[in-house]
Design a protein around this motif. Structure first.
Motif, short mmCIF file in Angstrom:
data_model
loop_
_atom_site.label_atom_id
_atom_site.label_comp_id
_atom_site.label_asym_id
_atom_site.label_seq_id
_atom_site.Cartn_x
_atom_site.Cartn_y
_atom_site.Cartn_z
N GLY A 45 -4.88 -1.57 -5.47
CA GLY A 45 -5.50 -0.77 -4.43
C GLY A 45 -6.41 -1.59 -3.56
O GLY A 45 -6.99 -2.59 -4.01
N GLY A 95 -2.61 1.44 -3.80
CA GLY A 95 -1.37 0.68 -3.89
C GLY A 95 -0.20 1.56 -4.27
O GLY A 95 -0.35 2.59 -4.95
N THR A 129 0.82 -1.21 0.00
CA THR A 129 0.00 0.00 0.00
C THR A 129 0.86 1.26 0.00
O THR A 129 2.09 1.20 0.06
#
Length: 788
Positions: free
Chosen positions: A314, A321, A291
């Motif tokens: 993401g 992400g 992330t």
């Protein structure tokens, strides 16, 4: 929710004479409580000054003696900042100024008079997350156009006021400036201003979106190209600061700004890193995603992910992400505005990170604002990021966007609120709230916009009328509904009072216990209930039996050398059956040590706690309908000193001594399922006159095999004794060396009475001898003499 007054004023007019505290109180009056209302910068008595001279301090190698023009006078101020110099425009805290660090006073620093302080931003009370390194190492440098003698906070456009609201979970609409604007507009009769959503489009979108999960009912994607990453305009930065969000750059700031405006969380992807498609799906167990905080996350099938068709880019509703992060070199972006399942987002955010975005997804999103947010982003990116907006938008929608129509009568409103509001007043309230309303014969047909997801039934509309009419205007009236005491609660109080009258102390214990303890003290088959997010492993599971809780209280008392414990608790046991959540009300009791209600101060034994059970059941009206018998008791009870409590052939509880594996002490317990008990109607209590004639008592001890129960003996005695036998009590149990190991001696006190006459010795002995004979013949017993 931090509400900036300046931000709010962009969308609704607030009377200038209304202070921030008055605004906060007005919002509280309509049900929106707040924690604080204050200036964004709490410092006072500040002024813009110009350093007209800066000389080294004669007695220091780092201090400066400055002459500072503050407009109406020249002040001498000693300053230690390394960037202090002649010609610099500065923030001056005059004598008497109050800063978070204290009050500024006139003084002397190493023999030189100082009449104030030159300030860094870090000294004015601004949160540290908004400050740069230079804000700590030196005084703040104002631009050359700053006017000497004026307010520096106003010059910096930080002269804002902020209210910190504590919102209820159903008012997700108030997690936006627009939502707050409608609420405040209804208070002051102001109309909410329109947002500029205009922009120009070029070319056509070359991007696709696929949604493979029902947990994403709406997904919008818009392409924007040729952006310029730079610093945001001052008004955007300051609106974010007042709302508690740190400014980063114009593109990221616009996404946060629009989220605060509309309540719709957004995510920007670097389109060149992302590729030409998005696939929304549930994550796979063990799937990995790095992330934006550069942390590797291990996902489960409960998490919603955004992918490029191959890999995750993401974590939906929580965090993007790292691979598609907006960087200083980013030129082309993809805007995502979507709605995700609130429960899924809640669970994921608790594992990963609670954020401004996840908080809004959890509370619910207005789908109309999802479209609005996309257009607002395009508008601002075109203005402040030199963006080219690509025509068209990828839309995947499985959601109906419809306003709700609700009908309610004036009579119903006044009946529920206890008011006498007129039709015109109710109509005005609905219109101030921004609802479309039509009236026919005092029947209101109200069209509630989608932004108010908390309103779905007529009672919700009545609540809105009550909020804005003013609860303080509603006069108190006497209750007109007939009230009567509830039977169930009455019985519960009677049980509590009876237990206390028998010398037991009530206790309250945690309903949450360890998971591996939940199946103790019961033979019942059930599915236990675990919390999804327990405080600790010791408080993970809802209890089924109360006896484990009482055992823990006993251990606690014992560890503190308190040995005489006679306690009870009335509480609930919880379980699942066929997928349904259920609960039973139970009474549990634990007794050990001295029973101080006994005048002989004897130790608690099985017969004392059995007497408590019998006294309670007799008191409740179940006399003659229950029995204490052994069928099958839990493993935690002593198998030879335990029994089941039976009512009309059905087990309602257990009684006995704790197993020596749990404690060597003589600890006795019982537990009764009150729901099962109270399902049976009680008999009417019959009162008998105290006998006028004296009775006789006889004692007898029977030696029987250990497999013969006390109940079997008592049943024979009752049947043989006939009407003359009025009471049977056990007063001694002997298993000593005067009898064989497989035998037990039980001594009984038998009472004989006749309400019509005085019994003769012959009559009593006839009955007494028949009892002895029947017990000997039917149970193989023998009478124990005084010598045995």
């Amino acid at each position: 929710m931090l509400l900036s007054r300046k931000f709010l004023s962009d969308y609704v007019d607030i009377p200038e004479n209304v202070t921030i505290n008055e605004l906060a109180d007005a919002m509280t009056n309509v049900g929106n409580e707040y924690d604080s209302a204050q200036n964004l910068i709490p410092a006072t008595n500040l002024v813009i000054g110009e350093v007209i001279s800066c000389e080294n301090h004669p007695d220091s190698d780092h201090l400066h003696v400055c002459k500072v023009d503050v407009g109406n006078e020249i002040l001498s101020i000693v300053c230690g900042a390394p960037n202090c110099r002649k010609g610099l425009k500065v923030i001056v805290a005059l004598v008497g100024a109050k800063l978070p660090g204290g009050e500024i006073k006139k003084g002397s620093i190493r023999g030189v008079e100082s009449n104030g302080m030159l300030c860094a931003l870090s000294e004015l009370g601004l949160d540290s997350k908004f400050l740069k390194e230079e804000d700590y190492t030196g005084i703040h440098e104002l631009d050359s156009d700053a006017k000497v003698g004026e307010d520096p906070i106003k010059y910096l456009e930080l002269d804002d006021e902020v209210i910190d609201f504590e919102l209820t979970s159903n008012r997700g609409d108030l997690l936006s400036i627009l939502g707050m604007a409608y609420e405040v507009g209804a208070i002051y009769g102001s109309k909410v201003k329109d947002i500029d959503l205009s922009y120009k489009e070029q070319d056509n979108i070359d991007f696709s979106v696929t949604v493979e999960t029902e947990n994403c009912p709406l997904f919008l994607a818009k392409q924007v190209k040729n952006i310029t990453i730079k610093e945001s305009p001052t008004f955007i930065k300051n609106r974010l600061i007042a709302s508690g969000i740190r400014p980063i750059n114009n593109v990221v700031d616009i996404s946060n700004y629009v989220m605060l405006e509309t309540g719709q969380p957004l995510h920007f992807y670097d389109n060149d890193s992302l590729g030409k498609k998005i696939v929304v799906r549930m994550a796979k167990d063990g799937e990995e995603l790095t992330t934006l905080d550069n942390e590797k996350r291990i996902l489960t099938s409960e998490d919603i992910v955004i992918t490029d068709g191959t890999k995750s880019v993401g974590l939906a509703g929580v965090m993007g992400g790292l691979s598609t992060e907006i960087e200083s070199t980013t030129k082309n972006i993809l805007i995502e505005a979507a709605i995700f399942d609130s429960v899924k987002i809640r669970k994921t955010s608790k594992k990963i990170l609670r954020s401004e975005a996840s908080n809004r997804f959890e509370k619910g999103i207005d789908p109309k604002r999802t479209y609005m947010a996309i257009d607002r982003c395009c508008n601002l990116l075109e203005k402040y990021a030199d963006a080219t907006i690509i025509g068209g938008m990828e839309t995947v929608s499985k959601i109906k966007i419809e306003d709700k129509e609700i009908t309610v009568s004036l009579e119903k409103i006044n009946k529920v609120l206890g008011t006498n509001i007129k039709t015109e007043e109710v109509t005005a309230i609905f219109e101030r709230l921004g609802f479309n309303v039509s009236v026919n014969n005092d029947i209101f047909n109200v069209v509630v916009p989608t932004r108010r997801g908390d309103i779905s039934i007529r009672e919700d509309l009545i609540e809105e009328v009550g909020r804005y009419y003013g609860m303080n205007k509603i006069n108190g009236t006497k209750l007109v509904l007939p009230l009567r005491e509830g039977h169930f609660d009455k019985i519960k109080r009677q049980i509590k009072n009876k237990m206390i009258s028998m010398g037991l102390n009530e206790t309250l214990s945690y309903a949450l216990i360890k998971e591996d303890e939940v199946h103790k003290y019961t033979k019942d088959e059930f599915e236990h209930i675990n919390l999804d997010y327990p405080m600790s492993e010791d408080r993970k599971t809802l209890r089924y039996s109360l006896l484990y809780s009482l055992e823990q209280i006993y251990e606690y008392n014992k560890a503190r050398n308190f040995k005489d414990t006679c306690i009870f608790e009335i509480g609930k046991g919880f379980y699942k059956e066929n997928g349904e959540y259920k609960e039973d009300l139970k009474l549990a009791c634990l007794m050990t040590g001295k029973y101080y209600l006994d005048i002989n101060n004897t130790d608690v034994d099985f017969y004392i706690i059995k007497g408590v059970v019998e006294e309670l059941l007799d008191y409740l009206g179940y006399n003659g309908r229950y029995s204490i018998d052994t069928f099958s008791v839990p493993n935690e009870l002593h198998p030879g000193v335990s029994a089941n409590i039976i009512l009309q052939g059905k087990e309602i509880g257990i009684i006995g001594r704790l197993h020596p594996n749990i404690t060597k002490d003589k600890v006795f317990v019982f537990e009764i399922n009150l729901d099962k008990l109270l399902q049976n109607r009680t008999s009417n209590i019959k009162f008998k006159e105290i006998p006028k004639f004296l009775g006789m008592e006889k004692d007898v001890a029977f030696v029987v095999k250990k497999n013969i129960t006390n109940k079997q003996i008592i049943d024979v005695i009752k049947k043989s004794g006939g009407k003359l036998l009025t009471n049977i009590e056990v007063f001694d149990v002997y298993t000593g060396d005067k009898i064989s190991n497989d035998e037990v001696s039980i001594a009984y006190n038998l009472k004989f009475e006749d309400n019509t006459k005085t019994l003769t010795e012959e009559e009593v002995m006839n009955s007494f001898n028949k009892i002895i004979s029947d017990v000997e013949n039917k149970l193989g017993a023998k009478v124990r003499s005084g010598e045995n």
